[in-house]
Scaffold this motif. Structure first.
Motif, PDB file in Angstrom:
ATOM      1  N   GLU A 144      30.665 -17.915 -32.918  1.00 13.20           N
ATOM      2  CA  GLU A 144      30.865 -16.785 -33.812  1.00 13.20           C
ATOM      3  C   GLU A 144      29.994 -15.612 -33.370  1.00 13.20           C
ATOM      4  N   PHE A 145      30.608 -14.445 -33.186  1.00 19.31           N
ATOM      5  CA  PHE A 145      29.851 -13.239 -32.889  1.00 19.31           C
ATOM      6  C   PHE A 145      28.891 -12.920 -34.034  1.00 19.31           C
ATOM      7  N   VAL A 146      27.671 -12.485 -33.684  1.00 13.77           N
ATOM      8  CA  VAL A 146      26.679 -12.125 -34.695  1.00 13.77           C
ATOM      9  C   VAL A 146      26.336 -10.636 -34.625  1.00 13.77           C
ATOM     10  N   VAL A 194      26.498 -11.181 -41.511  1.00 14.51           N
ATOM     11  CA  VAL A 194      25.064 -10.915 -41.340  1.00 14.51           C
ATOM     12  C   VAL A 194      24.696  -9.461 -41.604  1.00 14.51           C
ATOM     13  N   LYS A 195      25.679  -8.604 -41.784  1.00 15.44           N
ATOM     14  CA  LYS A 195      25.420  -7.185 -41.977  1.00 15.44           C
ATOM     15  C   LYS A 195      24.496  -6.966 -43.173  1.00 15.44           C
ATOM     16  N   GLY A 196      23.469  -6.149 -42.959  1.00 22.38           N
ATOM     17  CA  GLY A 196      22.506  -5.881 -44.011  1.00 22.38           C
ATOM     18  C   GLY A 196      21.345  -6.844 -44.039  1.00 22.38           C
ATOM     19  N   ARG A 197      21.452  -7.963 -43.314  1.00 29.99           N
ATOM     20  CA  ARG A 197      20.376  -8.956 -43.285  1.00 29.99           C
ATOM     21  C   ARG A 197      19.751  -9.090 -41.890  1.00 29.99           C
ATOM     22  N   PHE A 198      20.576  -8.922 -40.868  1.00 30.03           N
ATOM     23  CA  PHE A 198      20.104  -9.063 -39.486  1.00 30.03           C
ATOM     24  C   PHE A 198      20.054  -7.694 -38.813  1.00 30.03           C
ATOM     25  N   THR A 199      19.110  -7.544 -37.896  1.00 34.36           N
ATOM     26  CA  THR A 199      18.999  -6.318 -37.106  1.00 34.36           C
ATOM     27  C   THR A 199      18.802  -6.674 -35.640  1.00 34.36           C
ATOM     28  N   ILE A 200      19.612  -6.079 -34.786  1.00 31.37           N
ATOM     29  CA  ILE A 200      19.462  -6.285 -33.351  1.00 31.37           C
ATOM     30  C   ILE A 200      18.749  -5.073 -32.764  1.00 31.37           C
ATOM     31  N   LEU A 224      17.552 -15.303 -44.912  1.00 31.66           N
ATOM     32  CA  LEU A 224      18.337 -16.351 -44.272  1.00 31.66           C
ATOM     33  C   LEU A 224      18.950 -17.300 -45.292  1.00 31.66           C
ATOM     34  N   LYS A 225      20.148 -17.761 -44.949  1.00 33.45           N
ATOM     35  CA  LYS A 225      20.899 -18.667 -45.814  1.00 33.45           C
ATOM     36  C   LYS A 225      21.176 -19.965 -45.047  1.00 33.45           C
TER      37      LYS A 225
END
Length: 126
Positions: free
Chosen positions: A46-48, A64-70, A86-87
């Motif tokens: 799955e693309f993240v 992951v939008k709003g929770r993860f930052t690249i 994280l969930k």
């Protein structure tokens, strides 16, 4: 020889945070776009998240939008994935990947990436 090496995975409680790192070698890091793709046990890849060469553009999966930052550091050939809130459903092996083309609409399975790291396990407990 291209090498991508991830680190920073581990076990964390739900609601916690982790930062994944990926150091690249054997390629001109500033010339490639970078991404993170994950795969949970028994599920498809799955693309993240993705980031363009100069960090001008980023993309995230809806999950992951709003929770993860690249982010990336071109001086140190490193790409990061900052993961917050994280969930348990974020539990997966996370792979760092490199691509020559930046996809405006990333593929669901990360098929645009030609170089991959071995992955790092992220486990989120309740």
């Amino acid at each position: 020889q291209v090498q991508l090496v991830e680190s920073g995975g581990g076990l964390v409680q739900a609601g916690g945070s982790l930062r994944l790192s990926c150091v690249a070698s054997g390629l001109t890091f500033r010339s490639v776009h970078m991404g993170w793709v994950r795969q949970a046990t028994g599920k498809e890849r799955e693309f993240v998240a993705a980031i363009s060469r100069k960090s001008v553009s980023t993309r995230y999966s809806d999950s992951v939008k709003g929770r993860f930052t690249i982010s990336r550091d071109n001086d140190n050939n490193t790409v990061y994935l900052h993961m917050n809130s994280l969930k348990p459903e974020d539990t997966a092996v996370y792979y760092c990947a490199a691509a020559l083309q930046f996809s405006v609409v990333p593929s669901e399975r990360g098929t645009e990436y030609g170089y991959w790291g071995p992955g790092t396990q992220v486990t989120v407990s309740l």
